[in-house]
Enzyme design. Structure first.
Site, PDB file in Angstrom:
ATOM      1  CE  LYS A 107      -3.846  -2.502   2.264  1.00 49.21           C
ATOM      2  NZ  LYS A 107      -4.585  -2.901   3.865  1.00 49.21           N
ATOM      3  CE1 TYR A 129      -9.312  -3.389   0.286  1.00 53.02           C
ATOM      4  CE2 TYR A 129      -7.982  -1.574  -0.802  1.00 53.02           C
ATOM      5  CZ  TYR A 129      -8.370  -2.599   0.730  1.00 53.02           C
ATOM      6  OH  TYR A 129      -7.064  -2.430   1.155  1.00 53.02           O
ATOM      7  CG  PHE A 167     -13.486   2.208   7.515  1.00 52.03           C
ATOM      8  CD1 PHE A 167     -12.689   1.121   6.182  1.00 52.03           C
ATOM      9  CD2 PHE A 167     -14.064   1.050   8.751  1.00 52.03           C
ATOM     10  CE1 PHE A 167     -12.938   0.388   6.008  1.00 52.03           C
ATOM     11  CE2 PHE A 167     -14.103  -0.465   8.453  1.00 52.03           C
ATOM     12  CZ  PHE A 167     -13.285  -1.091   7.287  1.00 52.03           C
ATOM     13  NE  ARG A 188      -6.252 -12.752   5.039  1.00 52.46           N
ATOM     14  CZ  ARG A 188      -6.998 -11.905   4.682  1.00 52.46           C
ATOM     15  NH1 ARG A 188      -6.800 -10.645   3.802  1.00 52.46           N
ATOM     16  NH2 ARG A 188      -8.320 -11.217   5.645  1.00 52.46           N
ATOM     17  CB  THR A 219      -7.077  -6.455  10.039  1.00 55.94           C
ATOM     18  OG1 THR A 219      -8.100  -7.376   9.130  1.00 55.94           O
ATOM     19  CG2 THR A 219      -8.060  -4.993   8.552  1.00 55.94           C
ATOM     20  NE  ARG A 222      -1.864  -5.788   6.739  1.00 59.34           N
ATOM     21  CZ  ARG A 222      -3.254  -6.479   6.738  1.00 59.34           C
ATOM     22  NH1 ARG A 222      -3.766  -7.288   7.342  1.00 59.34           N
ATOM     23  NH2 ARG A 222      -4.006  -5.746   5.329  1.00 59.34           N
ATOM     24  CG  ASN A 266      -3.639  -2.620   7.055  1.00 65.35           C
ATOM     25  OD1 ASN A 266      -3.056  -2.151   5.563  1.00 65.35           O
ATOM     26  ND2 ASN A 266      -4.459  -3.067   7.245  1.00 65.35           N
ATOM     27  CG  HIS A 293      -5.013  -6.486  -0.617  1.00 71.20           C
ATOM     28  ND1 HIS A 293      -5.903  -6.392   0.053  1.00 71.20           N
ATOM     29  CD2 HIS A 293      -4.708  -7.338  -1.574  1.00 71.20           C
ATOM     30  CE1 HIS A 293      -6.388  -7.976  -0.751  1.00 71.20           C
ATOM     31  NE2 HIS A 293      -5.763  -7.641  -1.805  1.00 71.20           N
ATOM     32  CD  GLU A 303      -7.938  -9.145  -4.191  1.00 72.45           C
ATOM     33  OE1 GLU A 303      -8.753  -9.381  -3.089  1.00 72.45           O
ATOM     34  OE2 GLU A 303      -7.089 -10.077  -3.790  1.00 72.45           O
TER      35      GLU A 303
HETATM   36  P1  GTP Z   1      -6.618  -6.195   3.266  1.00 66.33           P
HETATM   37  O1  GTP Z   1      -5.584  -7.463   3.134  1.00 66.33           O
HETATM   38  O2  GTP Z   1      -6.262  -4.942   2.797  1.00 66.33           O
HETATM   39  O3  GTP Z   1      -7.837  -6.866   2.308  1.00 66.33           O
HETATM   40  O4  GTP Z   1      -7.032  -5.702   4.406  1.00 66.33           O
HETATM   41  P2  GTP Z   1      -7.750  -7.886   5.554  1.00 66.33           P
HETATM   42  O5  GTP Z   1      -8.031  -8.614   4.133  1.00 66.33           O
HETATM   43  O6  GTP Z   1      -6.888  -7.573   6.583  1.00 66.33           O
HETATM   44  O7  GTP Z   1      -9.211  -6.666   5.935  1.00 66.33           O
HETATM   45  P3  GTP Z   1     -10.505  -6.244   5.592  1.00 66.33           P
HETATM   46  O8  GTP Z   1     -10.504  -6.915   3.809  1.00 66.33           O
HETATM   47  O9  GTP Z   1     -11.734  -6.282   6.785  1.00 66.33           O
HETATM   48  O10 GTP Z   1      -9.691  -4.713   5.462  1.00 66.33           O
HETATM   49  C1  GTP Z   1      -9.808  -4.096   4.395  1.00 66.33           C
HETATM   50  C2  GTP Z   1      -9.193  -2.932   4.681  1.00 66.33           C
HETATM   51  O11 GTP Z   1      -9.261  -1.561   4.547  1.00 66.33           O
HETATM   52  C3  GTP Z   1      -7.403  -3.114   5.798  1.00 66.33           C
HETATM   53  O12 GTP Z   1      -6.372  -3.322   5.329  1.00 66.33           O
HETATM   54  C4  GTP Z   1      -7.568  -1.960   6.719  1.00 66.33           C
HETATM   55  O13 GTP Z   1      -6.994  -1.034   5.774  1.00 66.33           O
HETATM   56  C5  GTP Z   1      -9.072  -0.157   6.171  1.00 66.33           C
HETATM   57  N1  GTP Z   1      -9.554  -0.951   7.453  1.00 66.33           N
HETATM   58  C6  GTP Z   1     -10.674  -1.920   7.793  1.00 66.33           C
HETATM   59  N2  GTP Z   1     -11.113  -1.143   8.904  1.00 66.33           N
HETATM   60  C7  GTP Z   1     -11.038  -0.257   9.016  1.00 66.33           C
HETATM   61  C8  GTP Z   1     -11.002  -0.056  10.388  1.00 66.33           C
HETATM   62  O14 GTP Z   1     -11.620   0.267  11.264  1.00 66.33           O
HETATM   63  N3  GTP Z   1     -10.713   1.277   9.712  1.00 66.33           N
HETATM   64  C9  GTP Z   1      -9.804   1.501   8.724  1.00 66.33           C
HETATM   65  N4  GTP Z   1      -9.821   3.566   8.863  1.00 66.33           N
HETATM   66  N5  GTP Z   1      -9.230   1.062   7.878  1.00 66.33           N
HETATM   67  C10 GTP Z   1     -10.114  -0.014   7.922  1.00 66.33           C
HETATM   68 MG    MG Z   2      -9.337  -7.803   2.940  1.00 61.70          MG
END
Ligand code: GTP
Ligand code: MG
Length: 133
Positions: free
Chosen positions: A9, A49, A57, A85, A91, A102, A112, A115, A126
């Protein structure tokens, strides 16, 4: 063969963590099949997303992902989606185990650094999206 879409990212690129992140997947033993530096458009970020579009958010997330270049990668190997993962960690970086990307390199959910696809089907989808944009 299974592939995962891994994306450094904008914060990861700006902080100079691209090499470190690539190195972790290389050392694990996965195969790098494609890589590019890329400015993600708002449309593509929203599509990527889309499952989160109703979250409070979501606008912040789209601003974050489009705030600078990302590094798009396709990594290949048996079990790469689930393993990536695990290598990436939870996350919320404060809940991510030490030893994960992370867990070692980040402190904020909204910054973070990386992805990883959450299923083999989404990995294919993707990689297709980001290679044709
Ligand atoms: P990705 O690998 O990026 O898809 O992350 P993930 O699978 O661990 O989490 P998820 O798909 O649920 O959320 C996608 C992204 O949204 C996260 O990696 C964060 O960057 C962002 N995100 C998720 N929850 C929050 C939140 O509560 N606040 C904020 N600011 N960002 C969030
Ligand atoms: Mg995700």
């Amino acid at each position: 063969v299974e592939q995962s879409y891994i994306m450094v990212k904008p914060d990861g690129v700006q902080r100079g963590l691209v090499g470190e992140i690539i190195s972790r997947f290389e050392k694990k033993g996965f195969l790098l099949k494609g890589l590019k530096l890329f400015q993600c458009s708002k449309d593509l970020a929203e599509e990527h997303y889309k499952d989160l579009k109703d979250k409070p958010f979501f606008p912040t997330l789209i601003d974050y992902i489009t705030s600078g270049p990302v590094v798009c990668m396709a990594w290949e190997g048996n079990g790469v989606v689930a393993s990536a993962r695990k290598l990436i960690g939870a996350t919320n970086p404060l809940q991510a185990e030490p030893g994960t990307i992370r867990g070692d390199l980040a402190v904020q959910t909204g910054r973070n650094v990386v992805h990883g696809s959450d299923s083999p089907d989404n990995g294919k989808r993707e990689i297709g999206k980001f290679s044709n944009n």
